[in-house]
Design a protein around this motif. Sequence first.
Motif, PDB file in Angstrom:
ATOM      1  N   PRO A   1      20.324  -0.518  -2.555  1.00  0.00           N
ATOM      2  CA  PRO A   1      19.351  -0.182  -1.721  1.00  0.00           C
ATOM      3  C   PRO A   1      18.959   1.315  -1.654  1.00  0.00           C
ATOM      4  O   PRO A   1      19.986   2.162  -1.676  1.00  0.00           O
ATOM      5  CB  PRO A   1      19.397  -0.668  -0.234  1.00  0.00           C
ATOM      6  CG  PRO A   1      20.501  -1.721  -0.343  1.00  0.00           C
ATOM      7  CD  PRO A   1      21.378  -1.201  -1.678  1.00  0.00           C
ATOM      8  N   LEU A   2      17.866   1.816  -1.805  1.00  0.00           N
ATOM      9  CA  LEU A   2      17.586   3.341  -2.150  1.00  0.00           C
ATOM     10  C   LEU A   2      16.255   3.561  -1.295  1.00  0.00           C
ATOM     11  O   LEU A   2      15.149   2.719  -1.506  1.00  0.00           O
ATOM     12  CB  LEU A   2      17.410   3.693  -3.597  1.00  0.00           C
ATOM     13  CG  LEU A   2      17.072   5.230  -3.793  1.00  0.00           C
ATOM     14  CD1 LEU A   2      18.398   5.885  -3.400  1.00  0.00           C
ATOM     15  CD2 LEU A   2      16.714   5.367  -5.332  1.00  0.00           C
ATOM     16  N   ASP A   3      16.193   4.250  -0.277  1.00  0.00           N
ATOM     17  CA  ASP A   3      15.150   4.440   0.529  1.00  0.00           C
ATOM     18  C   ASP A   3      14.121   5.458  -0.225  1.00  0.00           C
ATOM     19  O   ASP A   3      13.940   6.760   0.028  1.00  0.00           O
ATOM     20  CB  ASP A   3      15.557   5.472   1.979  1.00  0.00           C
ATOM     21  CG  ASP A   3      14.372   5.258   2.862  1.00  0.00           C
ATOM     22  OD1 ASP A   3      13.394   4.665   2.628  1.00  0.00           O
ATOM     23  OD2 ASP A   3      14.664   6.035   3.810  1.00  0.00           O
ATOM     24  N   VAL A   4      13.520   4.779  -1.242  1.00  0.00           N
ATOM     25  CA  VAL A   4      12.452   5.802  -1.910  1.00  0.00           C
ATOM     26  C   VAL A   4      11.182   6.063  -1.266  1.00  0.00           C
ATOM     27  O   VAL A   4      10.168   6.601  -1.686  1.00  0.00           O
ATOM     28  CB  VAL A   4      11.868   5.118  -3.352  1.00  0.00           C
ATOM     29  CG1 VAL A   4      13.330   4.946  -4.206  1.00  0.00           C
ATOM     30  CG2 VAL A   4      11.477   3.601  -3.128  1.00  0.00           C
ATOM     31  N   ALA A   5      10.858   5.138   0.075  1.00  0.00           N
ATOM     32  CA  ALA A   5       9.958   5.432   0.841  1.00  0.00           C
ATOM     33  C   ALA A   5      10.038   6.794   1.729  1.00  0.00           C
ATOM     34  O   ALA A   5       8.961   7.036   2.171  1.00  0.00           O
ATOM     35  CB  ALA A   5       9.518   4.153   1.774  1.00  0.00           C
TER      36      ALA A   5
ATOM     37  N   LEU B   1      16.430  12.777  -4.063  1.00  0.00           N
ATOM     38  CA  LEU B   1      15.427  12.022  -3.303  1.00  0.00           C
ATOM     39  C   LEU B   1      15.328  12.961  -1.992  1.00  0.00           C
ATOM     40  O   LEU B   1      14.054  13.128  -1.607  1.00  0.00           O
ATOM     41  CB  LEU B   1      15.989  10.646  -2.594  1.00  0.00           C
ATOM     42  CG  LEU B   1      14.968   9.761  -2.469  1.00  0.00           C
ATOM     43  CD1 LEU B   1      14.012   9.352  -3.433  1.00  0.00           C
ATOM     44  CD2 LEU B   1      15.486   8.367  -1.940  1.00  0.00           C
ATOM     45  N   VAL B   2      16.146  13.361  -1.307  1.00  0.00           N
ATOM     46  CA  VAL B   2      16.122  14.173  -0.256  1.00  0.00           C
ATOM     47  C   VAL B   2      15.261  15.507  -0.584  1.00  0.00           C
ATOM     48  O   VAL B   2      14.400  15.952   0.066  1.00  0.00           O
ATOM     49  CB  VAL B   2      17.533  14.399   0.470  1.00  0.00           C
ATOM     50  CG1 VAL B   2      16.926  15.653   1.464  1.00  0.00           C
ATOM     51  CG2 VAL B   2      17.987  13.293   0.995  1.00  0.00           C
TER      52      VAL B   2
ATOM     53  N   GLU C   1       6.920  17.018  -3.614  1.00  0.00           N
ATOM     54  CA  GLU C   1       5.653  16.435  -4.145  1.00  0.00           C
ATOM     55  C   GLU C   1       5.548  15.365  -4.673  1.00  0.00           C
ATOM     56  O   GLU C   1       4.509  14.449  -4.237  1.00  0.00           O
ATOM     57  CB  GLU C   1       5.252  17.675  -5.043  1.00  0.00           C
ATOM     58  CG  GLU C   1       5.026  19.184  -4.595  1.00  0.00           C
ATOM     59  CD  GLU C   1       4.620  20.000  -5.516  1.00  0.00           C
ATOM     60  OE1 GLU C   1       4.330  19.592  -6.783  1.00  0.00           O
ATOM     61  OE2 GLU C   1       4.289  21.208  -5.294  1.00  0.00           O
ATOM     62  N   GLU C   2       6.479  14.802  -5.654  1.00  0.00           N
ATOM     63  CA  GLU C   2       6.425  13.533  -6.245  1.00  0.00           C
ATOM     64  C   GLU C   2       7.737  13.291  -6.687  1.00  0.00           C
ATOM     65  O   GLU C   2       8.787  13.653  -7.037  1.00  0.00           O
ATOM     66  CB  GLU C   2       5.570  13.787  -7.494  1.00  0.00           C
ATOM     67  CG  GLU C   2       5.315  12.433  -8.207  1.00  0.00           C
ATOM     68  CD  GLU C   2       4.484  12.580  -9.669  1.00  0.00           C
ATOM     69  OE1 GLU C   2       3.746  11.953  -9.727  1.00  0.00           O
ATOM     70  OE2 GLU C   2       5.132  13.635 -10.026  1.00  0.00           O
ATOM     71  N   VAL C   3       8.042  11.929  -6.531  1.00  0.00           N
ATOM     72  CA  VAL C   3       9.275  11.014  -7.263  1.00  0.00           C
ATOM     73  C   VAL C   3       8.539  10.262  -8.020  1.00  0.00           C
ATOM     74  O   VAL C   3       7.669   9.220  -7.792  1.00  0.00           O
ATOM     75  CB  VAL C   3       9.939  10.424  -6.040  1.00  0.00           C
ATOM     76  CG1 VAL C   3      11.136   9.523  -6.473  1.00  0.00           C
ATOM     77  CG2 VAL C   3      10.570  11.462  -4.993  1.00  0.00           C
TER      78      VAL C   3
ATOM     79  N   LYS D   1      16.052   3.708 -18.054  1.00  0.00           N
ATOM     80  CA  LYS D   1      15.991   3.977 -16.501  1.00  0.00           C
ATOM     81  C   LYS D   1      15.761   5.552 -16.457  1.00  0.00           C
ATOM     82  O   LYS D   1      16.303   6.398 -17.374  1.00  0.00           O
ATOM     83  CB  LYS D   1      17.325   3.621 -15.703  1.00  0.00           C
ATOM     84  CG  LYS D   1      17.734   2.151 -15.821  1.00  0.00           C
ATOM     85  CD  LYS D   1      18.884   1.904 -15.020  1.00  0.00           C
ATOM     86  CE  LYS D   1      19.313   0.505 -15.231  1.00  0.00           C
ATOM     87  NZ  LYS D   1      20.758   0.194 -14.580  1.00  0.00           N
ATOM     88  N   LEU D   2      14.985   5.947 -15.411  1.00  0.00           N
ATOM     89  CA  LEU D   2      14.543   7.289 -15.315  1.00  0.00           C
ATOM     90  C   LEU D   2      14.225   7.490 -13.710  1.00  0.00           C
ATOM     91  O   LEU D   2      13.688   6.685 -12.974  1.00  0.00           O
ATOM     92  CB  LEU D   2      13.480   7.474 -16.195  1.00  0.00           C
ATOM     93  CG  LEU D   2      12.828   8.970 -16.080  1.00  0.00           C
ATOM     94  CD1 LEU D   2      12.486   9.400 -17.821  1.00  0.00           C
ATOM     95  CD2 LEU D   2      11.759   9.405 -15.180  1.00  0.00           C
ATOM     96  N   PHE D   3      14.714   8.553 -13.282  1.00  0.00           N
ATOM     97  CA  PHE D   3      14.509   9.094 -12.048  1.00  0.00           C
ATOM     98  C   PHE D   3      13.945  10.614 -11.975  1.00  0.00           C
ATOM     99  O   PHE D   3      14.803  11.603 -12.585  1.00  0.00           O
ATOM    100  CB  PHE D   3      15.637   9.034 -11.118  1.00  0.00           C
ATOM    101  CG  PHE D   3      15.392   9.444  -9.561  1.00  0.00           C
ATOM    102  CD1 PHE D   3      15.223   8.263  -8.644  1.00  0.00           C
ATOM    103  CD2 PHE D   3      15.608  10.569  -9.262  1.00  0.00           C
ATOM    104  CE1 PHE D   3      14.814   8.380  -7.342  1.00  0.00           C
ATOM    105  CE2 PHE D   3      15.225  10.790  -7.766  1.00  0.00           C
ATOM    106  CZ  PHE D   3      15.014   9.656  -7.005  1.00  0.00           C
ATOM    107  N   THR D   4      12.782  11.047 -11.660  1.00  0.00           N
ATOM    108  CA  THR D   4      12.120  12.351 -12.030  1.00  0.00           C
ATOM    109  C   THR D   4      11.830  12.744 -10.379  1.00  0.00           C
ATOM    110  O   THR D   4      11.025  12.207  -9.657  1.00  0.00           O
ATOM    111  CB  THR D   4      11.135  12.368 -12.989  1.00  0.00           C
ATOM    112  OG1 THR D   4      11.700  12.222 -14.100  1.00  0.00           O
ATOM    113  CG2 THR D   4      10.418  13.691 -12.915  1.00  0.00           C
ATOM    114  N   VAL D   5      12.114  14.243  -9.879  1.00  0.00           N
ATOM    115  CA  VAL D   5      11.831  14.594  -8.772  1.00  0.00           C
ATOM    116  C   VAL D   5      10.917  16.079  -9.315  1.00  0.00           C
ATOM    117  O   VAL D   5      11.439  16.961  -9.706  1.00  0.00           O
ATOM    118  CB  VAL D   5      12.957  15.159  -8.109  1.00  0.00           C
ATOM    119  CG1 VAL D   5      12.547  15.759  -6.777  1.00  0.00           C
ATOM    120  CG2 VAL D   5      13.693  13.868  -7.647  1.00  0.00           C
ATOM    121  N   ASP D   6       9.511  16.118  -8.806  1.00  0.00           N
ATOM    122  CA  ASP D   6       8.955  17.222  -8.556  1.00  0.00           C
ATOM    123  C   ASP D   6       8.312  17.658 -10.089  1.00  0.00           C
ATOM    124  O   ASP D   6       8.232  18.768 -10.465  1.00  0.00           O
ATOM    125  CB  ASP D   6       9.372  18.330  -7.803  1.00  0.00           C
ATOM    126  CG  ASP D   6       9.408  18.005  -6.269  1.00  0.00           C
ATOM    127  OD1 ASP D   6       8.595  16.913  -5.901  1.00  0.00           O
ATOM    128  OD2 ASP D   6      10.099  18.557  -5.456  1.00  0.00           O
TER     129      ASP D   6
END
Length: 363
Positions: free
Chosen positions: A194-198, A168-169, A173-175, A244-249
């Motif tokens: 809690p996850l600071d996705v903002a 996340l850090v 460009e995109e999460v 579930k899925l978590f993609t960065v850039d």
Amino acid sequence: MNNELPVATCVRAHLCGLYTLGDNPLVRPDDVAAQWEALGLGADGLPVYEALLNLPGRHASRTALARDLGLPVRRITAALDQLAEHGFTRPALGSGLPQAVAPATALRGLLHLHQAQVLRRSAELEELTGSVDRISAQLLSTVEDPRSIGIETVRGGRAIAERVAALLVSAREEVALIDRPPYASSQPDGMPTPLDVAAPVRRGARVRAIVDREGLSFQGRARGLNDLAEQGVQIRLGTDLPTKLFTVDRRITLLPPTDAADPTASALVVSDALLGNALVPLFDLLWERAVPIGSAGQDRVTDEDRELLTMLASGLKDEAIARRLDVHVHTVRRRMTRLMQELNAQTRFQAGVQATLRGWLTV
């Protein structure tokens, strides 16, 4: 005036595919030479072929043809062999040079040969495309260290949480994430950790989240999503999300474990292009099918509207709602149309979601 075109000029016209203007064809020599070589024919072949067309019988031997064209005999021989191989000449009747085949016949025959080769190659590629998954699975099964090809296993809830936070850090460009139960049991009520996705939004990145409808059953979940929407996170609601899925850039994807409460659970971190090119389109497809939800505003709702929305959310039909409110069914439908417009909803399901996120209803 003789309007008959020289035979060699017809060759160039066929090659260029040009129309004529009056009696003169629009022929560009550079285009002819380029297209001739694009057909797989050598540069010497064109003048040799034109000479055979223009002056049949004049060149009694390869030596005479070489002298007229200013080329060595060995190059004349090579050009004649290539022309014969591609169907531009037929054997000589006697001991002289081979005879030229008509340009249209020779060129069409060569093009048909090229088309057949393209179709065959296309069929081979299609067969290979269908085998990609099988071949990749076989190769992966022999790899001792998957990390060497961009696949890593992360074990344990703490390690997984740390990796997600690090990804996340790193987002620039995109999460993009898909969120669905079951969640880790670190919260007494089963809510997700809690996850600071903002945070990426505050850095200028785009954050999109698809949330499974089932997740709204947790107390306060809708309110939390509403807070994220206010901070710029784009949220959509889906049903029966597959994973579930978590993609960065669009370059690194983390697949969380199905049961995050299991202390021995493992997550898969994928940076391999073959797998990544399947997971990112999966998110895009689910995003298009999901229902957009908005953020809370300063809207106000009357007690009558709240009561109507509550009964609708509980599954009551229009007729049953009308009886309970002691109004005509048309009145119920008219009020529902107005509320859907205010909530910017296309369906009643969307209206219920929007009303919940705005705090009009209690989930």
